[in-house]
Design an enzyme around this catalytic site. Structure first.
Site, PDB file in Angstrom:
ATOM      1  N   ASP A  66       0.584   5.332   5.486  1.00 23.92           N
ATOM      2  CA  ASP A  66       1.358   4.748   6.701  1.00 23.92           C
ATOM      3  C   ASP A  66       2.416   4.220   5.676  1.00 23.92           C
ATOM      4  O   ASP A  66       2.460   4.107   4.261  1.00 23.92           O
ATOM      5  CB  ASP A  66       0.096   3.554   7.648  1.00 23.92           C
ATOM      6  CG  ASP A  66       1.595   2.677   8.546  1.00 23.92           C
ATOM      7  OD1 ASP A  66       2.648   3.140   8.676  1.00 23.92           O
ATOM      8  OD2 ASP A  66       1.763   2.241   8.615  1.00 23.92           O
TER       9      ASP A  66
ATOM     10  N   ASP B 148       6.018   2.023   7.051  1.00 25.85           N
ATOM     11  CA  ASP B 148       6.246   0.881   7.615  1.00 25.85           C
ATOM     12  C   ASP B 148       5.049  -0.349   7.071  1.00 25.85           C
ATOM     13  O   ASP B 148       3.941  -0.482   7.822  1.00 25.85           O
ATOM     14  CB  ASP B 148       6.521   1.156   8.323  1.00 25.85           C
ATOM     15  CG  ASP B 148       7.818   2.007   9.292  1.00 25.85           C
ATOM     16  OD1 ASP B 148       8.372   2.156   7.876  1.00 25.85           O
ATOM     17  OD2 ASP B 148       7.919   2.113  10.092  1.00 25.85           O
TER      18      ASP B 148
HETATM   19  C1  BG6 Z   1       5.838   2.903  12.651  1.00 22.32           C
HETATM   20  C2  BG6 Z   1       6.413   0.946  13.007  1.00 22.32           C
HETATM   21  O1  BG6 Z   1       5.897   2.956  11.691  1.00 22.32           O
HETATM   22  O2  BG6 Z   1       6.856   3.830  13.436  1.00 22.32           O
HETATM   23  C3  BG6 Z   1       6.229   1.220  14.661  1.00 22.32           C
HETATM   24  O3  BG6 Z   1       5.051   0.434  12.445  1.00 22.32           O
HETATM   25  C4  BG6 Z   1       7.553   1.657  14.745  1.00 22.32           C
HETATM   26  O4  BG6 Z   1       6.782  -0.547  14.204  1.00 22.32           O
HETATM   27  C5  BG6 Z   1       6.706   3.165  15.118  1.00 22.32           C
HETATM   28  O5  BG6 Z   1       7.520   1.268  16.660  1.00 22.32           O
HETATM   29  C6  BG6 Z   1       8.293   4.603  15.337  1.00 22.32           C
HETATM   30  O6  BG6 Z   1       9.797   4.106  14.496  1.00 22.32           O
HETATM   31  P1  BG6 Z   1      10.765   4.887  14.633  1.00 22.32           P
HETATM   32  O7  BG6 Z   1      11.067   4.982  13.589  1.00 22.32           O
HETATM   33  O8  BG6 Z   1      10.729   6.356  15.030  1.00 22.32           O
HETATM   34  O9  BG6 Z   1      11.617   3.756  15.973  1.00 22.32           O
HETATM   35 MG    MG Z   2       2.291   0.777   9.224  1.00 24.50          MG
END
Ligand code: BG6
Ligand code: MG
Length: 216
Positions: free
Chosen positions: A8, A10
């Site tokens: 993963d 983030d």
């Molecule tokens: C995930 C995060 O990696 O991505 C979430 O943990 C986030 O918090 C999701 O909502 C979607 O991200 P984005 O950048 O497409 O808004």
């Molecule tokens: Mg994550």
């Protein structure tokens, strides 16, 4: 036997989980909706629109689809502004070392992220070229805990799901990896998750290569 590790992004490799929180918090405050770090735990790993739905559970008015799209776009604009100055210093401790150690031993590595901003982040922190495959929120219909993003990563790598290890900081992501039939290492915010095969507070606390050898 583990032939691939799917990370993963983030909260596992980069600190952007905090920027997601800050951006949602700004939007929620502007709308007068109660939002805090505890509620934020439920947003980890979950797609943008599903995250918004969780935040709106506390709203005292209802929003039309158009208004919801505008709220999500506003949050994303705050988030994009926060990540546009990301540098390699945003990499979490142990991230680069772990990725490089696996590559050196011939383990395939991939990204499995729900985020549509994943390609930008990988470029910004200078690790885009290290991965054999990237599966992200732009390519999937069902976000974590559905197995889609990890199954796509395995398919791109051409490695059977049973031979993949997922690294996750979200309960939804741990669930997603298990639903994909993969082994799961839970780190950071998910490090207490008893459903994962393996747990560690941080990537610096575990020798992944040593664990992989025990699985052979
Ligand atoms: C995930 C995060 O990696 O991505 C979430 O943990 C986030 O918090 C999701 O909502 C979607 O991200 P984005 O950048 O497409 O808004
Ligand atoms: Mg994550």
């Amino acid at each position: 036997m583990i032939q691939a590790v799917i990370f993963d992004l983030d909260g596992v490799l980069v600190t952007t989980d905090d920027s997601h929180y800050e951006a949602w918090k700004r939007m929620a405050d502007e709308e007068g909706i109660c939002f805090n770090r505890q509620i934020n735990q439920r947003l980890r790993g979950v797609s943008r629109m599903e995250s918004l739905e969780i935040i709106l559970e506390r709203a005292n008015k209802s929003y039309t689809e158009d208004e919801k799209n505008a709220l999500a776009a506003r949050k994303n604009s705050y988030y994009v502004a926060l990540i546009q100055h990301l540098t390699p210093s945003a990499l979490l401790p142990g991230a680069l070392e772990t990725v490089n150690a696996l590559r050196k031993q011939g383990i395939k590595i991939a990204i499995g992220s729900s985020s549509k901003n994943a390609p930008t982040i990988l470029r910004q922190v200078g690790i885009a070229d290290l991965f054999d495959a990237v599966a992200d929120g732009n390519q999937i219909k069902h976000s974590k805990p559905a197995p889609d993003v990890f199954l796509l990563a395995a398919e791109l790598l051409r490695i059977p799901p049973a031979n993949c290890l997922v690294v996750e900081d979200a309960d939804a992501g741990v669930e997603s990896g298990l639903n994909a039939g993969m082994k799961v290492l839970a780190v950071g915010a998910a490090s207490y998750n008893q459903k994962a095969h393996l747990r560690a507070d941080a990537l610096t606390d575990i020798d992944l290569m040593a664990w992989i050898r025990t699985q052979a």
